[in-house]
Design an enzyme around this catalytic site. Structure first.
Site, PDB file in Angstrom:
ATOM      1  N   GLU A  98      28.829 -18.931 -12.213  1.00 26.17           N
ATOM      2  CA  GLU A  98      27.929 -18.397 -11.188  1.00 26.17           C
ATOM      3  C   GLU A  98      26.637 -17.912 -11.825  1.00 26.17           C
ATOM      4  O   GLU A  98      26.653 -17.300 -12.878  1.00 26.17           O
ATOM      5  CB  GLU A  98      28.601 -17.216 -10.456  1.00 26.17           C
ATOM      6  CG  GLU A  98      29.848 -17.618  -9.670  1.00 26.17           C
ATOM      7  CD  GLU A  98      29.521 -18.480  -8.453  1.00 26.17           C
ATOM      8  OE1 GLU A  98      28.332 -18.551  -8.075  1.00 26.17           O
ATOM      9  OE2 GLU A  98      30.448 -19.081  -7.897  1.00 26.17           O
ATOM     10  N   CYS A 127      35.031 -11.431  -5.223  1.00 21.31           N
ATOM     11  CA  CYS A 127      34.555 -12.023  -6.485  1.00 21.31           C
ATOM     12  C   CYS A 127      33.114 -11.623  -6.762  1.00 21.31           C
ATOM     13  O   CYS A 127      32.778 -11.202  -7.873  1.00 21.31           O
ATOM     14  CB  CYS A 127      34.685 -13.539  -6.457  1.00 21.31           C
ATOM     15  SG  CYS A 127      36.387 -14.092  -6.558  1.00 21.31           S
ATOM     16  N   ARG A 137      34.489 -11.892   5.364  1.00 19.32           N
ATOM     17  CA  ARG A 137      34.883 -12.736   6.508  1.00 19.32           C
ATOM     18  C   ARG A 137      36.366 -12.539   6.812  1.00 19.32           C
ATOM     19  O   ARG A 137      36.815 -12.681   7.936  1.00 19.32           O
ATOM     20  CB  ARG A 137      34.588 -14.201   6.139  1.00 19.32           C
ATOM     21  CG  ARG A 137      34.627 -15.194   7.261  1.00 19.32           C
ATOM     22  CD  ARG A 137      34.228 -16.570   6.766  1.00 19.32           C
ATOM     23  NE  ARG A 137      35.028 -17.016   5.630  1.00 19.32           N
ATOM     24  CZ  ARG A 137      36.272 -17.485   5.702  1.00 19.32           C
ATOM     25  NH1 ARG A 137      36.868 -17.593   6.873  1.00 19.32           N
ATOM     26  NH2 ARG A 137      36.922 -17.867   4.613  1.00 19.32           N
ATOM     27  N   HIS A 152      33.848 -19.345 -10.893  1.00 15.84           N
ATOM     28  CA  HIS A 152      34.780 -19.714  -9.825  1.00 15.84           C
ATOM     29  C   HIS A 152      35.499 -21.003 -10.210  1.00 15.84           C
ATOM     30  O   HIS A 152      34.885 -21.914 -10.788  1.00 15.84           O
ATOM     31  CB  HIS A 152      34.038 -19.929  -8.502  1.00 15.84           C
ATOM     32  CG  HIS A 152      34.040 -18.731  -7.605  1.00 15.84           C
ATOM     33  ND1 HIS A 152      32.884 -18.114  -7.180  1.00 15.84           N
ATOM     34  CD2 HIS A 152      35.063 -18.028  -7.045  1.00 15.84           C
ATOM     35  CE1 HIS A 152      33.191 -17.096  -6.389  1.00 15.84           C
ATOM     36  NE2 HIS A 152      34.518 -17.022  -6.285  1.00 15.84           N
TER      37      HIS A 152
HETATM   38  N1  PCA Z   1      38.521 -15.472  -4.848  1.00 11.00           N
HETATM   39  C1  PCA Z   1      37.912 -14.589  -3.884  1.00 11.00           C
HETATM   40  C2  PCA Z   1      38.453 -13.198  -4.195  1.00 11.00           C
HETATM   41  C3  PCA Z   1      39.544 -13.414  -5.186  1.00 11.00           C
HETATM   42  C4  PCA Z   1      39.475 -14.823  -5.566  1.00 11.00           C
HETATM   43  O1  PCA Z   1      40.176 -15.360  -6.432  1.00 11.00           O
HETATM   44  C5  PCA Z   1      36.394 -14.649  -3.887  1.00 11.00           C
HETATM   45  O2  PCA Z   1      35.840 -15.708  -4.222  1.00 11.00           O
HETATM   46  O3  PCA Z   1      35.725 -13.669  -3.531  1.00 11.00           O
END
Ligand code: PCA
Length: 217
Positions: free
Chosen positions: A80, A143, A90, A165
């Site tokens: 990111e 996240c 959401r 991610h």
């Molecule tokens: N993904 C979510 C929260 C925890 C995770 O593994 C996110 O992208 O916010």
């Protein structure tokens, strides 16, 4: 001694597992580098995740922090680029909290950039045959909140940090049969190898590469 902190998340939204933690565990089990690797599994809770992250940073004083989480629907490993000071849920987090348009850190700057070499990371993953791309948004859920809290805590220090991610895994997707549309998946051992490469690239890269990694939308 260089200390690396790698985090994943608990399952959320009714899932049995979270591929981010599955991969982090595999990285820990296969770690052969000279640096000290610490791993942690964070709760998918806006408030407690931040508290636990701050406690880890205080206790471990890591030189490099890479937090990871699941982005279901993405097909690439996505470092990111930017964390924003905004929580807009959401779906409720695992404690039932659904903040709307709330700051992650009241009074904090609007955003922080990752201090990881995201372009070099993507290039290294491509060289290893792993699908990867820079992402321009970490969303507005837990996240992004953890990413923002991390960059806020590390701002002004020599330690570097960022967020990655990961797609759904073959394993976690199999655990939820009968779901409507199939989502792209990557096997957990491939994600683990990608995270290992990412860590190595961050440790070995002082100045990020100048490569295109943008998007029109
Ligand atoms: N993904 C979510 C929260 C925890 C995770 O593994 C996110 O992208 O916010």
């Amino acid at each position: 001694m260089t200390v690396v902190l790698l985090t994943g998340f608990d399952p959320f939204a009714g899932a049995d597992s979270n591929p981010s933690w599955d991969a982090v565990r595999l990285v820990r089990d296969g770690w052969l580098h000279p640096e000290t690797l610490e791993v942690a599994r964070l709760p998918v809770e806006f408030e407690r995740a931040g508290i636990e992250l701050d406690a880890l940073l205080d206790r471990l004083r890591p030189d490099l922090v890479i937090a990871t989480g699941l982005a279901e629907g993405r097909s690439d490993i996505t470092p990111e680029r930017v964390a924003i000071n905004l929580a807009d849920a959401r779906i409720p987090d695992n404690a039932g909290a659904s903040p709307i348009d709330a700051p992650v850190v009241p009074g904090g700057p609007a955003a922080y950039f990752s201090s990881l070499p995201v372009k070099a990371a993507v290039a290294a993953l491509h060289a290893a045959g792993v699908p990867a791309a820079v992402s321009q948004t970490a969303g507005t859920f837990v996240c992004n909140a953890v990413f923002y809290r991390l960059q806020h805590a590390l701002a002004g220090s020599a330690a570097r940090g960022g967020f990655v991610h990961v797609p759904a895994s073959l394993e976690s997707a199999r655990a939820a049969p009968g779901d409507s549309a199939p989502v792209p998946t990557i096997a957990s051992d491939v994600v683990a190898r990608a995270l290992d490469i990412l860590i190595r690239t961050c440790l070995d890269t002082d100045t990020d590469l100048v490569l295109s990694g943008g998007a029109e939308h």
